[in-house]
Enzyme design. Sequence first.
Site, PDB file in Angstrom:
ATOM      1  CG  ASP A  97      60.163 -23.558   2.161  1.00  0.00           C
ATOM      2  OD1 ASP A  97      59.611 -23.730   1.264  1.00  0.00           O
ATOM      3  OD2 ASP A  97      59.927 -23.923   3.243  1.00  0.00           O
TER       4      ASP A  97
ATOM      5  CG  ASP B 250      53.696 -23.492   3.082  1.00  0.00           C
ATOM      6  OD1 ASP B 250      53.126 -22.523   3.488  1.00  0.00           O
ATOM      7  OD2 ASP B 250      53.170 -24.070   1.907  1.00  0.00           O
TER       8      ASP B 250
ATOM      9  CB  CYS C   9      59.366 -29.286 -13.322  1.00  0.00           C
ATOM     10  SG  CYS C   9      59.170 -28.819 -11.483  1.00  0.00           S
TER      11      CYS C   9
ATOM     12  CG  ASP D  38      60.637 -26.074   6.399  1.00  0.00           C
ATOM     13  OD1 ASP D  38      60.771 -26.024   5.126  1.00  0.00           O
ATOM     14  OD2 ASP D  38      59.759 -26.947   6.688  1.00  0.00           O
TER      15      ASP D  38
END
Length: 182
Positions: free
Chosen positions: A18, A20, A103, A132
């Site tokens: 991931d 951010d 989606c 996270d």
Amino acid sequence: MAGNEFPHASLLRAVLFDRDGTLVVDVPYNGDPGMVRPFPGARRALDGLRSLGLATGVLSNQSGIARGILTAEEVAGVNARVEELLGPFDVWEVCPHSAEDRCGCRKPAPGMIHSACSRLGIDPSEAAFIGDIGSDIEAARAAGARGVLVPTPLTRNEEVAAAGEVAADLEQAVAMLLRGPE
């Protein structure tokens, strides 16, 4: 390739991350490359994986695009800065949709993991995903990949409790992956 120190590294062909809150400090809806700040140890963890010949990739929900807060070009500029600071990634996947779009790519759906693995020519079982928050781990499970949670102060207690594997930081997460399944 992996040596005796990491006996399970040969079973793992890619580690996906991931963006951010995992690789870089989370700045909500960041469209400014100048605000990108890698987490301590991120470059070392990535360089270690690359030195073993493992592919690396970044998978990021970017609903700011769907909401009109960010442009795809701004996200691409931030991603370029991440790569400048942390080294080259083999694959990038960005979901530009909001949760309301329903989606198949937005985490916790497995679409970005499936797409990244397809582009790398591997099965999701040969990949791991480090994130996270709970939706990162849910996406890994849904895709059939191994998931490791690296909590931040924003990670909810129930997400930590539900995660199968939890690491204190990126370097510990990578070490867990190289040791093999718990």
